[in-house]
Scaffold this motif. Structure first.
Motif, PDB file in Angstrom:
ATOM      1  N   LEU A 118      79.190  49.363  14.219  1.00  0.00           N
ATOM      2  CA  LEU A 118      80.040  50.540  14.107  1.00  0.00           C
ATOM      3  C   LEU A 118      80.770  50.514  12.763  1.00  0.00           C
ATOM      4  CD1 LEU A 118      81.544  50.597  17.725  1.00  0.00           C
ATOM      5  CD2 LEU A 118      79.417  51.625  16.882  1.00  0.00           C
ATOM      6  N   PRO A 119      80.995  51.676  12.153  1.00  0.00           N
ATOM      7  CA  PRO A 119      81.558  51.701  10.786  1.00  0.00           C
ATOM      8  C   PRO A 119      83.008  51.246  10.677  1.00  0.00           C
ATOM      9  CG  PRO A 119      81.275  53.921  11.649  1.00  0.00           C
ATOM     10  CD  PRO A 119      80.599  53.010  12.607  1.00  0.00           C
ATOM     11  N   GLN A 120      83.812  51.459  11.714  1.00  0.00           N
ATOM     12  CA  GLN A 120      85.227  51.106  11.647  1.00  0.00           C
ATOM     13  C   GLN A 120      85.489  49.749  12.284  1.00  0.00           C
ATOM     14  OE1 GLN A 120      87.360  53.018   9.937  1.00  0.00           O
ATOM     15  NE2 GLN A 120      85.631  54.378   9.505  1.00  0.00           N
ATOM     16  N   ARG A 121      86.453  49.027  11.751  1.00  0.00           N
ATOM     17  CA  ARG A 121      86.869  47.746  12.322  1.00  0.00           C
ATOM     18  C   ARG A 121      87.876  47.979  13.457  1.00  0.00           C
ATOM     19  NH1 ARG A 121      85.426  43.368   9.195  1.00  0.00           N
ATOM     20  NH2 ARG A 121      84.524  43.915   7.168  1.00  0.00           N
ATOM     21  N   ASP A 122      87.955  47.009  14.372  1.00  0.00           N
ATOM     22  CA  ASP A 122      88.904  47.143  15.473  1.00  0.00           C
ATOM     23  C   ASP A 122      90.309  46.754  15.010  1.00  0.00           C
ATOM     24  OD1 ASP A 122      89.059  44.369  15.432  1.00  0.00           O
ATOM     25  OD2 ASP A 122      88.145  44.069  17.398  1.00  0.00           O
ATOM     26  N   LYS A 123      91.242  46.710  15.934  1.00  0.00           N
ATOM     27  CA  LYS A 123      92.641  46.440  15.574  1.00  0.00           C
ATOM     28  C   LYS A 123      92.835  45.060  14.965  1.00  0.00           C
ATOM     29  CE  LYS A 123      93.825  44.774  20.214  1.00  0.00           C
ATOM     30  NZ  LYS A 123      94.693  44.970  21.414  1.00  0.00           N
ATOM     31  N   ASN A 124      91.893  44.150  15.212  1.00  0.00           N
ATOM     32  CA  ASN A 124      91.954  42.808  14.629  1.00  0.00           C
ATOM     33  C   ASN A 124      91.098  42.668  13.379  1.00  0.00           C
ATOM     34  OD1 ASN A 124      93.652  41.559  16.706  1.00  0.00           O
ATOM     35  ND2 ASN A 124      91.905  41.863  18.067  1.00  0.00           N
ATOM     36  N   GLY A 125      90.621  43.793  12.873  1.00  0.00           N
ATOM     37  CA  GLY A 125      89.846  43.782  11.637  1.00  0.00           C
ATOM     38  C   GLY A 125      88.395  43.353  11.807  1.00  0.00           C
ATOM     39  N   ARG A 126      87.887  43.358  13.046  1.00  0.00           N
ATOM     40  CA  ARG A 126      86.536  42.865  13.314  1.00  0.00           C
ATOM     41  C   ARG A 126      85.533  44.009  13.439  1.00  0.00           C
ATOM     42  NH1 ARG A 126      88.816  39.327  18.295  1.00  0.00           N
ATOM     43  NH2 ARG A 126      89.044  41.476  19.009  1.00  0.00           N
ATOM     44  N   ARG A 127      84.316  43.781  12.957  1.00  0.00           N
ATOM     45  CA  ARG A 127      83.239  44.741  13.146  1.00  0.00           C
ATOM     46  C   ARG A 127      82.716  44.624  14.580  1.00  0.00           C
ATOM     47  NH1 ARG A 127      80.745  46.762   8.441  1.00  0.00           N
ATOM     48  NH2 ARG A 127      79.672  48.200   9.865  1.00  0.00           N
ATOM     49  N   VAL A 128      82.210  45.722  15.087  1.00  0.00           N
ATOM     50  CA  VAL A 128      81.671  45.785  16.437  1.00  0.00           C
ATOM     51  C   VAL A 128      80.176  46.086  16.356  1.00  0.00           C
ATOM     52  CG1 VAL A 128      81.775  46.928  18.685  1.00  0.00           C
ATOM     53  CG2 VAL A 128      83.871  46.624  17.332  1.00  0.00           C
ATOM     54  N   ILE A 129      79.360  45.232  16.965  1.00  0.00           N
ATOM     55  CA  ILE A 129      77.921  45.493  17.061  1.00  0.00           C
ATOM     56  C   ILE A 129      77.672  46.242  18.354  1.00  0.00           C
ATOM     57  CG2 ILE A 129      75.613  44.502  17.104  1.00  0.00           C
ATOM     58  CD1 ILE A 129      76.734  41.999  15.786  1.00  0.00           C
ATOM     59  N   PHE A 130      77.018  47.403  18.236  1.00  0.00           N
ATOM     60  CA  PHE A 130      76.779  48.265  19.396  1.00  0.00           C
ATOM     61  C   PHE A 130      75.297  48.220  19.760  1.00  0.00           C
ATOM     62  CE2 PHE A 130      76.505  52.462  21.586  1.00  0.00           C
ATOM     63  CZ  PHE A 130      77.498  52.246  22.532  1.00  0.00           C
ATOM     64  N   MET A 260      83.034  59.756  15.936  1.00  0.00           N
ATOM     65  CA  MET A 260      81.940  60.038  15.008  1.00  0.00           C
ATOM     66  C   MET A 260      80.601  60.116  15.745  1.00  0.00           C
ATOM     67  SD  MET A 260      80.702  57.794  11.660  1.00  0.00           S
ATOM     68  CE  MET A 260      82.318  57.886  10.886  1.00  0.00           C
ATOM     69  N   PRO A 261      79.770  61.115  15.428  1.00  0.00           N
ATOM     70  CA  PRO A 261      78.444  61.219  16.055  1.00  0.00           C
ATOM     71  C   PRO A 261      77.595  59.981  15.760  1.00  0.00           C
ATOM     72  CG  PRO A 261      79.014  63.266  14.956  1.00  0.00           C
ATOM     73  CD  PRO A 261      80.053  62.259  14.541  1.00  0.00           C
ATOM     74  N   ILE A 262      76.758  59.616  16.716  1.00  0.00           N
ATOM     75  CA  ILE A 262      75.971  58.404  16.579  1.00  0.00           C
ATOM     76  C   ILE A 262      75.004  58.492  15.404  1.00  0.00           C
ATOM     77  CG2 ILE A 262      74.122  59.113  18.167  1.00  0.00           C
ATOM     78  CD1 ILE A 262      74.122  56.192  19.189  1.00  0.00           C
ATOM     79  N   ALA A 263      74.485  59.678  15.123  1.00  0.00           N
ATOM     80  CA  ALA A 263      73.546  59.831  14.011  1.00  0.00           C
ATOM     81  C   ALA A 263      74.204  59.459  12.685  1.00  0.00           C
ATOM     82  CB  ALA A 263      73.015  61.268  13.959  1.00  0.00           C
ATOM     83  N   GLU A 264      75.461  59.830  12.521  1.00  0.00           N
ATOM     84  CA  GLU A 264      76.183  59.493  11.289  1.00  0.00           C
ATOM     85  C   GLU A 264      76.448  57.998  11.212  1.00  0.00           C
ATOM     86  OE1 GLU A 264      78.337  60.043   7.643  1.00  0.00           O
ATOM     87  OE2 GLU A 264      76.709  61.062   8.699  1.00  0.00           O
ATOM     88  N   MET A 265      76.796  57.388  12.352  1.00  0.00           N
ATOM     89  CA  MET A 265      77.016  55.935  12.372  1.00  0.00           C
ATOM     90  C   MET A 265      75.750  55.179  11.992  1.00  0.00           C
ATOM     91  SD  MET A 265      79.366  55.172  15.706  1.00  0.00           S
ATOM     92  CE  MET A 265      81.131  55.535  15.716  1.00  0.00           C
TER      93      MET A 265
END
Length: 334
Positions: A118-130, A260-265
């Motif tokens: 996912l393009p944005q980091r969470d509240k702890n600054g971590r990337r999320v793999i979806f 954000m739409p999934i296509a853009e992500m």
């Protein structure tokens, strides 16, 4: 020392991130400027002198992803790196080699959004793999496609030092997954993947969220969880529906309750993958002398994981780990 095995030259590393990230690295990983410099020097000299290693990256960012994943426990890191390169070449379908996002099957899986960050980091600054395993068509793709795309995702993310330090979050939806997916891997392959993956992939897994899992797969899920360590199992959260997921839902694709739409992500993630593609393909130049390993080690067997490549031992007096690099504190892996 002259480094004749380096496919990427040693560099003079400078920590160029925020004070907050520096403090996090020291508090959680025990990373300091002196310790980092010493560890990089030790690893480069070890790799150059190790007769089993033929070619290896010696740039700081590559070595640091292993050091940070294992909290700077040098003997464990040495073995991790060597096994990583060994399995990369000895068992193509098991781990990460030929990771080219331009290969038709990988490119299509990437565009389908089988697995992406996912393009944005969470509240702890971590990337999320979806994860969306339901888009994996077993009539079109094979299990090697799944593994190589996972390799592309992991390697691309771990090239970012902030991700090395903060770790990552995993979140996925099991919609569309049925019993037929259990045939993708044999039990033996599944066990080897789980054990080798947890031990060798240089990534800090901070949270794991699974949603919309078919109830018919409960026994399989429970068995899969039994293959990973208790520490990781304690970080797994399962939900009947993704609307119940305990994380910032605004980070998710719009189709799953986000913004954000999934296509853009997927497009943004593809840009990241494309930017790292050349470096990732060059990693295939790393190699070891395969004839110097047992068949079990080359095949990534569970039995071989219990045999220490670097002949490390544990001192019974203080339970410290020893090896080629001398003594270090007992390992704690996140």
């Amino acid at each position: 020392m002259k480094y004749t095995k380096a496919i990427s030259p040693p560099d003079d590393y400078v920590f160029s991130f925020s004070d907050e990230l520096r403090k996090l690295a020291e508090d959680e990983l025990g990373e300091t400027d002196d310790r980092r410099e010493h560890a990089l020097k030790i690893l480069r000299e070890w790799a150059e002198k190790n007769p089993r290693i033929a070619k290896i990256r010696m740039d700081s960012v590559f070595l640091l992803k292993f050091l940070r994943a294992k909290k700077f426990c040098i003997p464990v890191v040495q073995e991790n790196i060597e096994r990583y390169i060994l399995l990369k070449h000895a068992k193509d379908e098991l781990l990460f080699k030929n990771l080219d996002c331009h290969q038709p099957s990988l490119s299509k899986l990437l565009n389908l959004g089988f697995m992406f960050a996912l393009p944005q980091r969470d509240k702890n600054g971590r990337r999320v793999i979806f994860y969306r395993p339901g888009v994996f068509d077993m009539n079109e793709f094979i299990n090697a496609d799944m593994l190589r795309l996972a390799g592309i995702c992991v390697e691309t993310l771990m090239a970012d030092e902030e991700n090395q330090i903060r770790g990552v979050v995993h979140a996925g939806v099991g919609t569309g997954i049925g019993l037929q997916y259990l045939t993708l891997f044999t039990i033996k392959e599944a066990v080897r993947l789980a054990k080798n993956g947890e031990r060798l992939v240089p990534m800090r897994h901070r949270e794991m969220h699974g949603c919309n899992i078919n109830p018919a797969l409960k026994i399989a899920v429970d068995w899969g969880l039994s293959l990973i360590s208790e520490k990781l199992r304690n970080r797994v959260r399962l939900y009947t529906d993704i609307k119940d997921i305990q994380m910032d839902k605004s980070l998710l694709p719009k189709e799953y309750g986000g913004v954000m739409p999934i296509a853009e992500m997927i497009r943004l993630w593809r840009d990241e993958v494309e930017a790292y593609r050349a470096t990732l393909l060059k990693d295939d130049e790393m190699s070891v002398h395969l004839h110097m390993y047992s068949d079990a080690a080359r095949n990534g067997s569970i039995r071989s994981l219990k045999q220490n490549l670097n002949a490390c031992s544990v001192d019974s007096a203080d339970n410290s780990t020893y090896g080629l690099a001398g003594s270090f504190r007992k390992l704690e892996v996140d």
